[in-house]
Design a protein around this motif. Structure first.
Motif, short mmCIF file in Angstrom:
data_model
loop_
_atom_site.label_atom_id
_atom_site.label_comp_id
_atom_site.label_asym_id
_atom_site.label_seq_id
_atom_site.Cartn_x
_atom_site.Cartn_y
_atom_site.Cartn_z
N LEU A 55 36.53 46.72 34.62
CA LEU A 55 36.92 45.94 35.80
C LEU A 55 35.81 44.99 36.22
CD1 LEU A 55 39.60 46.00 37.29
CD2 LEU A 55 38.56 47.47 39.01
N VAL A 56 34.56 45.43 36.14
CA VAL A 56 33.44 44.57 36.48
C VAL A 56 33.35 43.39 35.51
CG1 VAL A 56 30.91 44.44 36.56
CG2 VAL A 56 32.09 46.36 37.63
N LEU A 57 33.55 43.65 34.24
CA LEU A 57 33.52 42.56 33.25
C LEU A 57 34.62 41.54 33.54
CD1 LEU A 57 32.81 44.57 29.98
CD2 LEU A 57 31.28 42.95 31.09
N GLY A 58 35.82 42.02 33.88
CA GLY A 58 36.90 41.11 34.22
C GLY A 58 36.58 40.29 35.45
N TYR A 59 35.93 40.94 36.42
CA TYR A 59 35.52 40.24 37.64
C TYR A 59 34.53 39.12 37.32
CZ TYR A 59 33.33 39.74 42.28
OH TYR A 59 32.83 39.26 43.47
N CYS A 60 33.57 39.44 36.45
CA CYS A 60 32.56 38.44 36.08
C CYS A 60 33.18 37.28 35.29
CB CYS A 60 31.45 39.10 35.26
SG CYS A 60 30.43 40.26 36.19
N ARG A 61 34.19 37.58 34.47
CA ARG A 61 34.84 36.51 33.72
C ARG A 61 35.50 35.50 34.66
NH1 ARG A 61 36.28 40.76 30.25
NH2 ARG A 61 38.34 40.93 31.21
N GLU A 62 36.05 36.00 35.77
CA GLU A 62 36.69 35.08 36.72
C GLU A 62 35.68 34.34 37.58
OE1 GLU A 62 40.01 36.26 38.94
OE2 GLU A 62 41.01 37.25 37.27
N GLN A 63 34.59 35.01 37.89
CA GLN A 63 33.56 34.37 38.69
C GLN A 63 32.84 33.28 37.90
OE1 GLN A 63 33.59 34.60 41.81
NE2 GLN A 63 32.51 36.38 42.60
N PHE A 64 32.67 33.51 36.60
CA PHE A 64 31.91 32.58 35.77
C PHE A 64 32.71 32.24 34.51
CE2 PHE A 64 29.09 35.67 37.85
CZ PHE A 64 28.43 34.83 38.73
N PRO A 65 33.84 31.53 34.66
CA PRO A 65 34.71 31.26 33.51
C PRO A 65 34.02 30.49 32.39
CG PRO A 65 35.30 29.90 35.40
CD PRO A 65 34.34 30.92 35.90
N GLU A 66 33.06 29.63 32.75
CA GLU A 66 32.39 28.86 31.71
C GLU A 66 31.46 29.73 30.87
OE1 GLU A 66 29.91 28.56 35.48
OE2 GLU A 66 32.02 28.69 34.87
N HIS A 67 31.17 30.93 31.35
CA HIS A 67 30.32 31.86 30.60
C HIS A 67 31.10 33.13 30.23
CE1 HIS A 67 26.87 29.37 31.44
NE2 HIS A 67 27.10 29.44 32.74
N GLY A 68 32.40 32.98 30.06
CA GLY A 68 33.24 34.14 29.78
C GLY A 68 32.84 34.90 28.53
N PHE A 69 32.22 34.20 27.56
CA PHE A 69 31.80 34.87 26.32
C PHE A 69 30.75 35.94 26.56
CE2 PHE A 69 28.97 31.31 27.03
CZ PHE A 69 27.72 31.78 26.68
N LEU A 70 30.08 35.88 27.74
CA LEU A 70 29.07 36.89 28.06
C LEU A 70 29.70 38.19 28.56
CD1 LEU A 70 26.47 34.66 29.95
CD2 LEU A 70 26.28 35.57 27.62
N GLY A 89 45.87 38.36 44.67
CA GLY A 89 44.91 37.89 43.68
C GLY A 89 43.58 37.44 44.26
N ALA A 90 43.29 37.79 45.52
CA ALA A 90 42.01 37.41 46.12
C ALA A 90 40.89 38.18 45.45
CB ALA A 90 42.03 37.69 47.62
N LEU A 91 39.83 37.48 45.07
CA LEU A 91 38.68 38.16 44.48
C LEU A 91 37.88 38.83 45.59
CD1 LEU A 91 37.25 35.83 41.71
CD2 LEU A 91 38.28 38.07 41.42
N PRO A 92 37.52 40.10 45.41
CA PRO A 92 36.73 40.79 46.43
C PRO A 92 35.28 40.32 46.42
CG PRO A 92 36.97 42.21 44.54
CD PRO A 92 37.81 40.98 44.26
N SER A 93 34.55 40.68 47.46
CA SER A 93 33.12 40.41 47.46
C SER A 93 32.43 41.29 46.43
CB SER A 93 32.53 40.70 48.86
OG SER A 93 32.62 42.09 49.14
N ALA A 94 31.19 40.96 46.11
CA ALA A 94 30.44 41.77 45.14
C ALA A 94 30.27 43.20 45.64
CB ALA A 94 29.08 41.13 44.86
N LYS A 95 30.08 43.36 46.95
CA LYS A 95 29.91 44.70 47.52
C LYS A 95 31.18 45.53 47.32
CE LYS A 95 29.16 47.00 51.99
NZ LYS A 95 30.50 47.64 52.12
N VAL A 96 32.34 44.93 47.61
CA VAL A 96 33.61 45.65 47.43
C VAL A 96 33.85 45.94 45.96
CG1 VAL A 96 36.12 45.41 47.63
CG2 VAL A 96 34.65 44.80 49.56
N MET A 154 43.49 32.16 36.52
CA MET A 154 42.48 33.15 36.17
C MET A 154 42.50 34.36 37.09
SD MET A 154 40.86 32.30 33.47
CE MET A 154 39.38 33.29 33.55
N LYS A 155 42.79 34.12 38.38
CA LYS A 155 42.77 35.24 39.32
C LYS A 155 43.81 36.29 38.96
CE LYS A 155 40.79 32.98 43.35
NZ LYS A 155 40.98 32.63 44.76
N ALA A 156 45.00 35.82 38.49
CA ALA A 156 46.06 36.76 38.15
C ALA A 156 45.61 37.72 37.07
CB ALA A 156 47.31 36.00 37.73
#
Length: 271
Positions: free
Chosen positions: A70-85, A47-54, A1-3
């Motif tokens: 980019l924010v939506l993609g970030y959220c999809r990786e942070q919350f894969p089980e809720h990717g539909f959101l 592929g390291a995910l940045p902090s929310a601030k960054v 997912m990170k890639a």
């Protein structure tokens, strides 16, 4: 997912015309991001995910639609089980015009002042107030408008000082701040402590000088339990955070200027 998020970041970079990571990072740095190049490379190459601030800093440095994608993609990786959101969103960097109120050419979103720039800003009360006036402006201000608030003969030398130190910009007889969100350095030496003390004195008269309307005027002296001091301080910090975040993305709607000063003292009295 990170890639996948890393690929989205690299795609965004290329679509903005930056063929190397270094060139893209230099663009981000000019927009005021706080991290260094090695940290950015950990994000794009490893592929390291940045902090929310960054993440917020990167998104703010991009065109609006690209930042949102980019924010939506970030959220999809942070919350894969809720990717539909967080659905994937197409965007076009080239076709997107700059938003109203965006920094003008030559402006940056955030910049820390140098010691020399701070010294210029506190050279006089007029230097400081001119700096504040241009920093708060949503659009460049004409010379005649500036002279409405200061003695006309004093304005040209003040503007010359601020221009020389790259604190403000001039285009076609109008002036604006180089950075729309300036950071002052920490007071790590006596020179800065004296400079900030002068600013504190001038801040007291800022509202009167620019005829800001009194909105709230309260004063309170009372005894409190020491265990409440931390709570009171935390609530005040929350208030300042609220004020800092109370502007609209579209600067046309940021019509009001407020001045908020809090001076909370503690001590002991007899009895």
């Amino acid at each position: 997912m990170k890639a996948s998020w890393r690929a989205l970041l690299a795609e965004t970079r290329k679509r903005m015309g930056y063929h190397t990571s270094r060139a893209f990072f230099d663009h981000l740095k000019k927009q005021g991001v706080s991290f260094n190049y090695s940290y950015y490379m950990r994000i794009e190459r490893e592929g390291a995910l940045p902090s929310a601030k960054v993440m917020r800093e990167i998104a703010s440095a991009l065109p609006e639609k690209a930042g949102e994608a980019l924010v939506l993609g970030y959220c999809r990786e942070q919350f894969p089980e809720h990717g539909f959101l967080f659905p994937e969103r197409a965007f076009s960097v080239e076709a997107e015009p700059p938003p109203a109120g965006a920094p003008a050419d030559g402006q940056t979103k955030q910049k820390e002042l140098s010691l020399r720039q701070v010294a210029t800003i506190v050279k006089s009360e007029n230097h400081y107030y001119t700096f504040l006036l241009l920093s708060l402006a949503r659009t460049p201000i004409r010379l005649a408008e500036i002279q409405e608030h200061f003695p006309a003969r004093l304005v040209p030398p003040v503007l010359e000082d601020l221009l020389r130190e790259r604190i403000i910009l001039e285009r076609g007889g109008s002036y604006s701040a180089v950075s729309v969100e300036t950071r002052f350095p920490e007071a790590y030496n006596e020179e800065l402590k004296r400079a900030y003390a002068r600013m504190d004195e001038w801040d007291v008269d800022f509202g009167k000088r620019f005829q800001l309307e009194p909105f709230v005027n309260k004063m309170m002296i009372r005894r409190v339990s020491p265990r409440y001091l931390g709570i009171i301080r935390h609530q005040l910090e929350g208030l300042f955070d609220l004020v800092r975040s109370s502007d609209e993305n579209d600067a046309r709607f940021n019509e009001s200027v407020i001045q908020l000063r809090v001076n909370l003292r503690k001590g002991r009295l007899p009895g």
